[in-house]
Write a protein that holds these residues in place. Structure first.
Motif, PDB file in Angstrom:
ATOM      1  N   TYR A 142     -13.176 -14.811  37.354  1.00 22.44           N
ATOM      2  CA  TYR A 142     -12.938 -13.986  36.045  1.00 22.44           C
ATOM      3  C   TYR A 142     -11.692 -14.695  35.128  1.00 22.44           C
ATOM      4  CZ  TYR A 142     -15.365 -10.609  39.048  1.00 22.44           C
ATOM      5  OH  TYR A 142     -16.087  -9.905  39.708  1.00 22.44           O
ATOM      6  N   ARG A 143     -11.473 -15.781  35.308  1.00 21.66           N
ATOM      7  CA  ARG A 143     -10.259 -16.462  34.679  1.00 21.66           C
ATOM      8  C   ARG A 143     -10.669 -16.362  32.996  1.00 21.66           C
ATOM      9  NH1 ARG A 143     -13.943 -20.234  35.702  1.00 21.66           N
ATOM     10  NH2 ARG A 143     -14.209 -21.955  34.597  1.00 21.66           N
ATOM     11  N   ASP A 144     -11.793 -16.594  32.421  1.00 18.14           N
ATOM     12  CA  ASP A 144     -12.024 -16.161  31.216  1.00 18.14           C
ATOM     13  C   ASP A 144     -11.794 -14.651  30.556  1.00 18.14           C
ATOM     14  OD1 ASP A 144     -12.493 -19.025  30.845  1.00 18.14           O
ATOM     15  OD2 ASP A 144     -14.577 -18.727  31.086  1.00 18.14           O
ATOM     16  N   PHE A 145     -12.220 -13.817  31.360  1.00 18.95           N
ATOM     17  CA  PHE A 145     -12.268 -12.657  31.312  1.00 18.95           C
ATOM     18  C   PHE A 145     -10.586 -11.928  31.335  1.00 18.95           C
ATOM     19  CE2 PHE A 145     -16.597 -13.022  32.659  1.00 18.95           C
ATOM     20  CZ  PHE A 145     -17.300 -12.598  31.697  1.00 18.95           C
ATOM     21  N   ILE A 146      -9.998 -12.495  32.146  1.00 16.59           N
ATOM     22  CA  ILE A 146      -8.504 -12.353  32.336  1.00 16.59           C
ATOM     23  C   ILE A 146      -7.880 -12.798  31.017  1.00 16.59           C
ATOM     24  CG2 ILE A 146      -6.626 -12.542  33.421  1.00 16.59           C
ATOM     25  CD1 ILE A 146      -8.189 -12.903  35.979  1.00 16.59           C
ATOM     26  N   HIS A 147      -8.160 -13.978  30.860  1.00 13.05           N
ATOM     27  CA  HIS A 147      -7.452 -14.395  29.460  1.00 13.05           C
ATOM     28  C   HIS A 147      -7.633 -13.619  28.163  1.00 13.05           C
ATOM     29  CE1 HIS A 147      -7.290 -17.121  25.861  1.00 13.05           C
ATOM     30  NE2 HIS A 147      -6.257 -17.486  26.428  1.00 13.05           N
ATOM     31  N   ARG A 148      -9.081 -13.335  27.992  1.00 10.94           N
ATOM     32  CA  ARG A 148      -9.652 -12.392  27.041  1.00 10.94           C
ATOM     33  C   ARG A 148      -8.764 -11.128  27.030  1.00 10.94           C
ATOM     34  NH1 ARG A 148     -14.926  -8.986  27.944  1.00 10.94           N
ATOM     35  NH2 ARG A 148     -13.546  -8.292  29.089  1.00 10.94           N
ATOM     36  N   ASP A 149      -8.743 -10.552  28.030  1.00 15.16           N
ATOM     37  CA  ASP A 149      -7.827  -9.191  28.125  1.00 15.16           C
ATOM     38  C   ASP A 149      -6.563  -9.377  27.852  1.00 15.16           C
ATOM     39  OD1 ASP A 149     -10.325  -8.085  28.739  1.00 15.16           O
ATOM     40  OD2 ASP A 149     -10.308  -7.905  30.911  1.00 15.16           O
ATOM     41  N   LEU A 150      -5.742 -10.194  28.289  1.00 12.49           N
ATOM     42  CA  LEU A 150      -4.429 -10.760  28.096  1.00 12.49           C
ATOM     43  C   LEU A 150      -4.229 -10.555  26.536  1.00 12.49           C
ATOM     44  CD1 LEU A 150      -3.316 -12.638  30.977  1.00 12.49           C
ATOM     45  CD2 LEU A 150      -2.880 -10.282  30.498  1.00 12.49           C
ATOM     46  N   LEU A 151      -5.107 -11.388  25.931  1.00 11.39           N
ATOM     47  CA  LEU A 151      -4.937 -11.677  24.578  1.00 11.39           C
ATOM     48  C   LEU A 151      -5.370 -10.627  23.857  1.00 11.39           C
ATOM     49  CD1 LEU A 151      -4.563 -13.846  22.170  1.00 11.39           C
ATOM     50  CD2 LEU A 151      -7.233 -14.551  22.274  1.00 11.39           C
ATOM     51  N   ALA A 152      -6.266  -9.755  24.101  1.00 14.61           N
ATOM     52  CA  ALA A 152      -6.565  -8.462  23.496  1.00 14.61           C
ATOM     53  C   ALA A 152      -5.438  -7.356  23.545  1.00 14.61           C
ATOM     54  CB  ALA A 152      -7.753  -7.854  23.796  1.00 14.61           C
ATOM     55  N   SER A 153      -4.799  -7.462  24.574  1.00 19.40           N
ATOM     56  CA  SER A 153      -3.560  -6.547  24.756  1.00 19.40           C
ATOM     57  C   SER A 153      -2.241  -6.956  23.997  1.00 19.40           C
ATOM     58  CB  SER A 153      -3.121  -6.734  26.163  1.00 19.40           C
ATOM     59  OG  SER A 153      -4.084  -6.027  27.124  1.00 19.40           O
ATOM     60  N   TYR A 154      -2.282  -8.307  23.819  1.00 16.27           N
ATOM     61  CA  TYR A 154      -1.001  -9.074  22.974  1.00 16.27           C
ATOM     62  C   TYR A 154      -1.365  -8.525  21.534  1.00 16.27           C
ATOM     63  CZ  TYR A 154       1.422 -12.620  20.287  1.00 16.27           C
ATOM     64  OH  TYR A 154       2.306 -13.243  19.295  1.00 16.27           O
ATOM     65  N   ASN A 155      -2.549  -8.923  21.051  1.00 19.58           N
ATOM     66  CA  ASN A 155      -3.027  -8.440  19.796  1.00 19.58           C
ATOM     67  C   ASN A 155      -2.842  -7.060  19.358  1.00 19.58           C
ATOM     68  OD1 ASN A 155      -3.746 -11.201  18.884  1.00 19.58           O
ATOM     69  ND2 ASN A 155      -5.808 -11.161  19.524  1.00 19.58           N
ATOM     70  N   LYS A 156      -3.024  -6.356  20.423  1.00 16.07           N
ATOM     71  CA  LYS A 156      -3.132  -4.720  19.957  1.00 16.07           C
ATOM     72  C   LYS A 156      -1.632  -4.506  20.103  1.00 16.07           C
ATOM     73  CE  LYS A 156      -4.896  -0.306  21.596  1.00 16.07           C
ATOM     74  NZ  LYS A 156      -5.862   0.303  22.748  1.00 16.07           N
ATOM     75  N   ILE A 157      -0.824  -4.792  21.055  1.00 13.98           N
ATOM     76  CA  ILE A 157       0.404  -4.349  21.012  1.00 13.98           C
ATOM     77  C   ILE A 157       1.710  -5.075  20.129  1.00 13.98           C
ATOM     78  CG2 ILE A 157       2.660  -4.282  22.726  1.00 13.98           C
ATOM     79  CD1 ILE A 157       0.639  -4.227  25.053  1.00 13.98           C
ATOM     80  N   VAL A 158       1.288  -6.200  19.946  1.00 12.28           N
ATOM     81  CA  VAL A 158       2.101  -7.144  19.117  1.00 12.28           C
ATOM     82  C   VAL A 158       1.719  -6.833  17.405  1.00 12.28           C
ATOM     83  CG1 VAL A 158       3.437  -9.432  18.679  1.00 12.28           C
ATOM     84  CG2 VAL A 158       3.064  -8.444  20.866  1.00 12.28           C
TER      85      VAL A 158
END
Length: 390
Positions: free
Chosen positions: A236-252
């Motif tokens: 799931y490494r690619d999906f984990i990275h996708r979700d972390l990046l999406a969270s960063y873009n949304k929050i920051v």
């Protein structure tokens, strides 16, 4: 001369005992720490697997960005799909296979063919607790060899292929010179699943740059498929990275995630589409030279393998057609229309339901020469479900 023996005093015995006790305690602590680490690792793996259910990996279709960067991610989705089918004891579902049309480029997933097909199904089963489900495994640029490979991968997971909808294109039957490869994304998957079929098409794949790889490449590929793919943190490494990046873009950055794939406006609001179609890479898809409908045509060869697999099952194949206004100078030639008749005759002789939708959808609902806007995909879903019910 004998070596004098030093008498062992009670103090020395006590020291040695304390040393042994200290070593035993250290070993026990190391063992306990090791157990904690293993338990923690297993809990993390379990947590990742539980978190990434199909609903987090798939939203009316697969994530194109996850797939194009690593086609192996299709296995993650298929495994989650198999788990959901088993958990919910699903027995009635339709699988969509195809390319960018069934994937629904350029609109977002919530405006896609599979979304609207689900709505059509729900209207046909009012009040039903569990109407037939829809799983869309389409990806842009998929060829018939990719679709056949997906059928084999579904078999490996005991996912039923009794009900399948797939699209075909006129351009897929145009002679390949040598591109595009008959298997665009899943070459090694086909090689593993059906070596005989792969052997029949390998020369054409090699003409398009396919390389079998070294012994080391094959070994690492084996590890990735048979070992690492069973470790969730890796799988799931690619999906984990996708979700972390999406969270960063949304929050920051305040950016909401969006899976739209291009300009969703209708074609008549865009500039340069007519000129684009005159480029060689687009004109080649409209060539009106008579089609070879024998298995010398690799698309015929691969479609026949699909038909063999789907014999006795409910399979709907549709020709989505092209924008008749934007593409009229290419599709009105006698040669083009004769080829359409050849295709109709070919599919009429096969154990599938076939519908040619050329001209069935208003040109106003196209986003370019072959894809649709939101309302176009809604109309496509309606037409497919109407044909499916018949």
């Amino acid at each position: 001369m004998s070596i004098p023996q030093i008498p062992i005093t009670k103090d020395k015995v006590a020291v040695q005992a304390r040393i042994k006790l200290s070593k035993a305690r250290t070993a026990r602590k190391s063992l306990i720490s090791g157990v904690y680490i293993v338990v923690f690792f297993l809990l993390v793996q379990w947590g990742i697997s539980s978190w990434y259910s199909l609903d987090r990996l798939y939203h009316y279709r697969m994530d194109y960005n996850m797939f194009k960067d690593n086609p192996r991610n299709v296995d993650v989705v298929l495994d989650a799909m198999a788990a959901k089918i088993k958990k919910n004891k699903l027995t009635d579902y339709i699988i969509i296979l195809g390319d960018s049309v069934t994937f629904s480029t350029p609109v977002r997933s919530g405006d896609s063919l599979s979304y609207f097909l689900e709505q059509e199904i729900k209207q046909s089963y009012p009040g039903a607790a569990a109407p037939p489900a829809v799983f869309n495994l389409s990806i842009p640029a998929m060829q018939s060899g990719d679709l056949y490979t997906l059928l084999l991968k579904l078999d490996e997971r005991n996912i039923s292929t009794d009900k399948v909808i797939m699209d075909v294109r006129y351009s897929s039957f145009v002679a390949r010179t040598p591109d595009p490869p008959i298997v665009f994304w899943l070459k090694n998957d086909l090689k593993n699943a059906n070596p005989a079929t792969f052997g029949d098409i390998e020369s054409q794949l090699k003409q398009n740059g396919y390389k079998a790889g070294t012994a080391w490449d094959r070994f690492t590929d084996f590890l990735a498929r048979s070992v690492w793919s069973h470790i969730p943190m890796y799988a799931y490494r690619d999906f984990i990275h996708r979700d972390l990046l999406a969270s960063y873009n949304k929050i920051v950055k305040g950016i909401e995630p969006d899976d739209v794939l291009g300009d969703t406006r209708p074609w008549y609001e865009k500039e340069g589409l007519a000129e684009m179609l005159k480029k060689p890479e687009y004109m080649s898809g409209f060539i009106d030279k008579p089609f070879d409908m024998t298995e010398k045509n690799l698309n015929v060869y691969m479609m026949n393998r699909i038909f063999e697999h789907q014999k006795g099952k409910h399979t709907l194949v549709f020709m989505s057609g092209t924008n008749e206004e934007l593409s009229k100078e290419f599709i009105q030639t006698p040669g083009y229309r004769d080829n359409l008749k050849r295709l109709d005759a070919y599919f009429a002789d096969k154990p599938v339901d076939y519908v040619n939708l050329q001209g069935a959808i208003s040109t106003k609902l196209f986003s370019d020469h072959t894809h649709y806007i939101k309302e176009g995909y809604q109309m496509l879903a309606h037409l497919l479900w109407s044909n499916w019910k018949q």
